[in-house]
Design an enzyme around this catalytic site. Structure first.
Site, PDB file in Angstrom:
ATOM      1  CB  CYS A  43      -0.948  -0.008   1.190  1.00  0.00           C
ATOM      2  SG  CYS A  43      -0.392  -1.093   2.500  1.00  0.00           S
ATOM      3  CG  ASP A 274      -3.751  -9.884   0.342  1.00  0.00           C
ATOM      4  OD1 ASP A 274      -4.223  -9.545   1.443  1.00  0.00           O
ATOM      5  OD2 ASP A 274      -3.151  -9.098  -0.420  1.00  0.00           O
TER       6      ASP A 274
END
Lengths: 439, 439
Positions: A43, A274
């Site tokens: 991110c 994830d």
């Protein structure tokens, strides 16, 4: 000595590894990471592209040496898994040119996600904003270009477009949806951030990319062609579960199915982060939430269960946040569009408010959209756009929705009030009041 | 036509009046307000003293004419109640020199709070920071002085001291407690804001004021004397319930006892706002919370019940927030000291953290102290000190505590994460983890 093997050294993997070492000093913990980076934060890549920092080591919470020396983890970076045989509890890895075999008693799959792509003719000027390990070369390449196409108007596309635009690049953002972030917020909410984007980026909405040609310099869509110097594909990610296909039960988008203990369909084999499927507390259906806070907590839960201490991951509510320039956009739970798709009959309220007392300087606009279940007034979702105190307000709803709160509960929340940072009637409380009392 | 009489035109009174007009257009609503201001915000007075704004009309959400003309409320400003006879449903009021009698069917007492004082020899240079109606003359007086004593180190004392210090005044703050805000946060938390205060204000802690003499120019304490140009007394407020003493049941600090519908011991007589007692959801005991968000909601609840629609005020958790310069200090629920006083056996965690990702510029410190019940891990309170995103995080706990959340619930909150405004591991989640998992 029991051997735990963790594949993937990202948020979930390193969180799990550290907790197992702490809880079970007798277990041997091996982590296999295909890049040179661990506990990394994808991110952060857009901010690196924007030039907000220059040291790529900052992507890592801790460097590999910390995990090896301080935490006693057998961490192997630059190590790619060649073959995984779950039935035999056995993995073959490739380190540089050497091939090695590893047996294990427990396995944690934390292989994360991989970018989805569109048809293209080579990688020369076709870029993905994904792994921090490749951020430096990506930045060098993108900074040398002038006109860049960004494909995808979701979180990553928007953040990349912003970064490149701030760096002075001409950005064409091509997005299949009707408006940016359309999988995150409803259309009415988009009108509070869209004008600013339109003024700075060449936004092409409702346009589907068919192909990228000419080594990233020609983008062909269903409406036209764009000649650019290079193309960033940022249309999303998918679970990186190829390694276990046919060996474990897969679910939403081929994420790995687990129970609440993060254990997969195979005993002793866990998945976290994830690559793992999750359970949505609102829809009561399987879901997939590829964000770091969830990944860390899944890794934590897997570690405890591997160590024989039962912990359960309760599920997700779907929290997302991003920003464009100074404007933050976030949501928790379901948008109206999603709620309707899941067959909820809903009541909703949209409130425009200010962040500070009317007499206090520096007040900013804030918009809150609240969505509740018509039947029992249970809160289903919230969308917030604003420039300050957006994060905490989203977290209020993350906790509230998780606890099954109704609009009445939110209305009666004893909110903090200080003229310098709030109004007496908080926008969350006003939105709840609109549904609870009709105004 | 049924007649509703509301005494007091502050937050609770005007909130109640507006809702009754809306819900029961057939009822006549009369509001008696002793000053010229309504729906006013005393919490703005320190900022006015600091010079952040100059128009005293900004203290009002709406001006009197709005309520009279737009909402059809029989609002009488500058009207003081001379006598209230609850048994006979009758009040005598004084408007300028005229005396008038008013009968009513329903009564809502929203008389607010009044400042507590210390022994003093006159009001000439002895000041109270309380009602916005007197803010202009107060500011004129204080700005003409050089050295000012502020008595009281609670929220109002701190905010007043800050305002006067920013205006260049020499401030001596005399506080009986061991550290400022000692009724709001624990001592360990005070060390994160105290040094800044000490560097700017002459802080006299653990010192009790015995008397203010020489018309506000001499403050005599149990430890010494202070010669100043004037004295602000800001040691707190008490419920303004003198009018009903002997007529209604009074509770904590003589606040008016009500049931969940805000109805007092007398049928048809309601109380709301600072004058009303409330019920603490954590201690399960009576409490008194004189803040505007609570007042507004109590007024709302009273209005619905007067209109025949049952609504219940669920109770309070004790949310407070203030700031000194750029540092916000807040709490929800019980401090450790309070929890111990209420005989809870507690577990607690103190976390120092940052507000943004390590690679994102502008990150600020934030401290979170979380207090939980040892027996069932239910959260009892939180204290937060920081410069950004303090408000929303307090609200998370306000909602969580109200819903009976445990440290496990807070740990698994799916918190929003964006590097520009947060870290992956939110300080709230870290504090919860410390108690939930021992680290």
């Amino acid at each position: 000595m029991q051997r735990v093997l963790i594949i993937g050294g990202g948020a979930a993997g390193m969180s799990a590894a550290s907790w197992i070492r702490r809880l079970s000093p007798d277990m041997k913990v091996t982590v296999l990471e295909s890049t040179q980076m661990v506990s990394h934060a994808p991110c952060g890549v857009p901010y690196f592209l924007e030039g907000l920092f220059d040291d790529p080591n900052l992507f890592m919470t801790y460097e590999p040496s910390f995990f090896i020396e301080k935490r006693g983890i057998d961490l192997r970076i630059n190590t790619r898994v060649k073959e995984l045989n779950i039935k035999d509890r056995h993995v073959t890895v490739e380190i540089k040119d050497k091939v090695e075999s590893i047996d294990y008693d427990y396995l944690i799959l934390a292989t994360g996600s991989v970018p989805i792509t569109v048809k293209n003719d080579g990688t020369e000027r076709v870029y993905f904003v994904h792994h921090p390990a490749h951020a430096s070369e990506l930045r060098k390449a993108l900074w040398s270009l002038n006109k860049i196409a960004v494909i995808g108007g979701g979180i990553l596309g928007i953040e990349t477009a912003e970064a490149l635009s701030v760096k002075g690049k001409k950005v064409v953002l091509i997005h299949r949806g009707k408006y940016p972030l359309n999988r995150m917020v409803d259309e009415d909410i988009s009108s509070f951030f869209l004008p600013k984007m339109i003024s700075e980026i060449d936004l092409r909405l409702g346009e589907a990319v068919l192909e990228v040609r000419d080594k990233g310099r020609l983008v062909i869509t269903d409406k036209g062609e764009y000649k650019v110097d290079g193309t960033v594909i940022a249309i999303g990610v998918r679970p990186n579960s190829d390694l276990v296909k046919g060996q474990l039960k897969l679910g939403v988008y081929d994420s790995i199915v687990t129970n609440e203990k993060m254990e997969t369909s195979e005993k002793g084999v866990f998945a976290a982060g994830d690559v793992a499927q999750s359970f949505n507390l609102i829809t009561k259906q399987s879901d997939w939430v590829p964000y770091a806070p969830v990944a860390n907590k899944m890794g934590f839960v897997a570690a405890f269960n591997v160590s024989g201490i039962e912990k359960k991951f309760p599920g997700v509510v779907g929290t997302m946040i991003t920003k464009y320039r100074e404007t933050l956009v976030g949501k928790v739970g379901l948008t109206s569009a999603e709620a309707t798709r899941y067959n909820f009959k809903i009541k909703e309220a949209l409130v425009k408010h200010k962040t500070r007392a009317r007499y206090y300087p520096g007040s900013k606009d804030i918009w809150v959209k609240l969505i509740a279940n018509e039947k029992d007034s249970r809160i289903l979702g919230v969308e917030i756009v604003g420039q300050e105190e957006v994060l905490g307000r989203l977290d209020v709803l993350a906790e509230a929705i998780m606890k099954g709160a109704t609009v009445e509960d939110l209305f009666f929340m004893e909110n903090a009030y200080l003229p310098a940072v709030a109004r007496v009637w908080d926008p969350l409380v006003l939105a709840a009041r609109k549904i609870y009392a009709g105004d």
